[in-house]
Design a protein around this motif. Structure first.
Motif, PDB file in Angstrom:
ATOM      1  N   ALA A   1      39.809  41.709  33.369  1.00 15.49           N
ATOM      2  CA  ALA A   1      40.251  40.632  34.240  1.00 15.49           C
ATOM      3  C   ALA A   1      41.320  41.156  35.188  1.00 15.49           C
ATOM      4  O   ALA A   1      42.239  41.868  34.785  1.00 15.49           O
ATOM      5  CB  ALA A   1      40.803  39.485  33.414  1.00 15.49           C
ATOM      6  N   THR A   2      41.207  40.828  36.460  1.00 10.41           N
ATOM      7  CA  THR A   2      42.158  41.259  37.467  1.00 10.41           C
ATOM      8  C   THR A   2      42.612  40.048  38.279  1.00 10.41           C
ATOM      9  O   THR A   2      41.944  39.021  38.311  1.00 10.41           O
ATOM     10  CB  THR A   2      41.530  42.293  38.419  1.00 10.41           C
ATOM     11  OG1 THR A   2      40.422  41.699  39.099  1.00 10.41           O
ATOM     12  CG2 THR A   2      41.052  43.514  37.645  1.00 10.41           C
ATOM     13  N   VAL A   3      43.755  40.183  38.939  1.00 11.33           N
ATOM     14  CA  VAL A   3      44.244  39.152  39.852  1.00 11.33           C
ATOM     15  C   VAL A   3      44.052  39.642  41.271  1.00 11.33           C
ATOM     16  O   VAL A   3      44.506  40.737  41.620  1.00 11.33           O
ATOM     17  CB  VAL A   3      45.731  38.834  39.606  1.00 11.33           C
ATOM     18  CG1 VAL A   3      46.213  37.764  40.583  1.00 11.33           C
ATOM     19  CG2 VAL A   3      45.956  38.371  38.169  1.00 11.33           C
TER      20      VAL A   3
ATOM     21  N   VAL B   1      41.877  35.109  39.089  1.00 12.69           N
ATOM     22  CA  VAL B   1      41.696  36.022  37.958  1.00 12.69           C
ATOM     23  C   VAL B   1      40.198  36.133  37.748  1.00 12.69           C
ATOM     24  O   VAL B   1      39.526  35.155  37.398  1.00 12.69           O
ATOM     25  CB  VAL B   1      42.390  35.510  36.687  1.00 12.69           C
ATOM     26  CG1 VAL B   1      42.117  36.457  35.527  1.00 12.69           C
ATOM     27  CG2 VAL B   1      43.885  35.370  36.915  1.00 12.69           C
TER      28      VAL B   1
ATOM     29  N   GLN C   1      49.282  36.038  32.740  1.00 12.12           N
ATOM     30  CA  GLN C   1      48.968  37.093  33.700  1.00 12.12           C
ATOM     31  C   GLN C   1      49.109  36.566  35.125  1.00 12.12           C
ATOM     32  O   GLN C   1      49.698  37.221  35.991  1.00 12.12           O
ATOM     33  CB  GLN C   1      47.539  37.599  33.459  1.00 12.12           C
ATOM     34  CG  GLN C   1      47.103  38.716  34.399  1.00 12.12           C
ATOM     35  CD  GLN C   1      45.659  39.138  34.145  1.00 12.12           C
ATOM     36  OE1 GLN C   1      44.975  38.550  33.319  1.00 12.12           O
ATOM     37  NE2 GLN C   1      45.199  40.143  34.867  1.00 12.12           N
ATOM     38  N   LEU C   2      48.588  35.375  35.353  1.00 11.72           N
ATOM     39  CA  LEU C   2      48.646  34.784  36.687  1.00 11.72           C
ATOM     40  C   LEU C   2      50.089  34.417  37.043  1.00 11.72           C
ATOM     41  O   LEU C   2      50.553  34.676  38.169  1.00 11.72           O
ATOM     42  CB  LEU C   2      47.749  33.547  36.720  1.00 11.72           C
ATOM     43  CG  LEU C   2      47.399  32.930  38.065  1.00 11.72           C
ATOM     44  CD1 LEU C   2      46.780  33.947  39.002  1.00 11.72           C
ATOM     45  CD2 LEU C   2      46.452  31.745  37.861  1.00 11.72           C
TER      46      LEU C   2
ATOM     47  N   LEU D   1      45.649  34.614  30.109  1.00 14.84           N
ATOM     48  CA  LEU D   1      45.353  34.624  31.538  1.00 14.84           C
ATOM     49  C   LEU D   1      46.379  33.823  32.337  1.00 14.84           C
ATOM     50  O   LEU D   1      46.729  34.197  33.458  1.00 14.84           O
ATOM     51  CB  LEU D   1      43.952  34.068  31.785  1.00 14.84           C
ATOM     52  CG  LEU D   1      42.812  34.831  31.110  1.00 14.84           C
ATOM     53  CD1 LEU D   1      41.477  34.149  31.376  1.00 14.84           C
ATOM     54  CD2 LEU D   1      42.781  36.279  31.600  1.00 14.84           C
TER      55      LEU D   1
ATOM     56  N   HIS E   1      52.173  37.467  37.906  1.00 15.76           N
ATOM     57  CA  HIS E   1      51.833  37.952  39.246  1.00 15.76           C
ATOM     58  C   HIS E   1      52.583  37.146  40.301  1.00 15.76           C
ATOM     59  O   HIS E   1      53.153  37.707  41.241  1.00 15.76           O
ATOM     60  CB  HIS E   1      50.319  37.858  39.470  1.00 15.76           C
ATOM     61  CG  HIS E   1      49.877  38.380  40.794  1.00 15.76           C
ATOM     62  ND1 HIS E   1      49.468  39.682  40.996  1.00 15.76           N
ATOM     63  CD2 HIS E   1      49.785  37.770  42.019  1.00 15.76           C
ATOM     64  CE1 HIS E   1      49.139  39.847  42.258  1.00 15.76           C
ATOM     65  NE2 HIS E   1      49.322  38.707  42.905  1.00 15.76           N
TER      66      HIS E   1
END
Length: 323
Positions: free
Chosen positions: A6-8, A63, A105-106, A102, A109
């Motif tokens: 998973a990436t942003v 994400v 993570q978001l 997640l 960021h």
């Protein structure tokens, strides 16, 4: 985007497929949580095609997981930097993808990119509260939802609303009143973080929404103050909203504004009652509105009109100063 990690990603606008995925994710989250995770303005921004995007202050965060040609949207964020000192943001994680970190993570960021960001938690849900406080964020703003019945023995709506001499009410006319209304809206909400910055694009987008009804967009005009083209000055307004998208239709006191030159003449109360009469006439049983929790005068005014707090949205940020 290697493998299934998973990436942003940051995008100034959403391509159609990702826009559809984001809006579908928001619907799933609303059904799961019982509260819509994104504001109306964010939804409108998410719908705009890349060639339609006119805001240089809007950033979409995604994400993503999966192959580069068909990634899945696991979580979404929107950051509005119209106020560079205090950007506002909203985050939502797909209910099926929660408990994977997640949201954190978001959020991390956002805080790295915009350390002074203020993040909305619609409904002040427990999971959001836990996430934001885990990053030492604190509540800096409250937005109250207030409600009241408009039918039945407790509605107590007057049959007639008196206006000061020279003032009269009429509905908004599409294609005629936009510019004049934007002027009085900006004057009425000069100190408001969102409403006072509404643009022609914002207004026209709402005119194309399924819920828009010019007959429920009431203008009080001063017929003793007419311009060279014979148009009376707008003194106050009440824009009502009836939204059928969430099942049972709900009546909303969408925006009430009074030009500063006309304040102190009872127009806020009068135009609010006129809008409530309209909502009752189109079959609504309850009316809701939103007001800042620190706006004591407005809360008192609405309280005298029978409104009581029914829900709350809160905004989190670093520090403890409320605004």
């Amino acid at each position: 985007m290697p493998g299934q990690t998973a990436t942003v990603e940051e995008l100034p606008a959403l391509p159609p497929r990702l826009s559809g995925d984001v809006l579908a994710l928001a619907v799933r989250a609303a059904r799961h949580d019982g509260v819509r995770p994104l504001s109306e303005q964010t939804v409108l921004q998410a719908r705009r095609l890349p060639e339609e995007e006119t805001s240089a202050t809007s950033t979409h965060l995604l994400v993503l997981e999966g192959p580069e040609d068909a990634p899945r949207v696991l979580a979404y964020g929107h950051v509005e930097t119209g106020d560079p000192d205090a950007p506002s943001a909203e985050l939502v994680v797909d209910p099926e993808q929660r408990r994977r970190g997640l949201g954190g993570q978001l959020l991390d960021h956002v805080l790295r990119r915009w350390p002074t960001a203020r993040l909305w938690s619609h409904g002040d849900l427990q999971d959001a509260r836990r996430l934001y406080t885990s990053r030492q964020l604190q509540v800096v703003r409250e937005l109250w939802q207030m409600s009241r019945p408009i039918v039945g023995e407790w509605s107590e709506l007057p049959d007639h609303v008196d206006l000061p001499e020279g003032l009269a009410v009429r509905p908004f006319v599409v294609g005629q009143d936009e510019e004049a209304w934007l002027v009085v809206n900006a004057r009425s909400f000069a100190a408001h973080a969102e409403q006072g910055r509404m643009t022609m694009t914002d207004l026209l987008e709402r005119e194309h929404e399924p819920w828009f009804d010019p007959h429920g967009f009431l203008l009080i005009e001063d017929r003793q103050d007419v311009d060279a083209e014979g148009r009376a000055r707008i003194a106050a307004f009440h824009w009502t909203k009836v939204d059928h998208s969430g099942g049972a239709p709900a009546g909303e006191v969408y925006v009430v504004g009074v030009d500063p030159d006309y304040q102190g003449r009872g127009l806020g109360r009068a135009v609010t009652l006129l809008g409530l009469q309209h909502l009752k006439a189109v079959g609504m049983e309850t009316a809701t509105l939103y007001v800042d929790g620190d706006n004591a005068s407005a809360i008192a005014t609405y309280g005298r009109l029978g409104f009581e707090r029914s829900a709350i949205d809160v905004m989190y940020a670093a520090g403890s100063t409320r605004s």
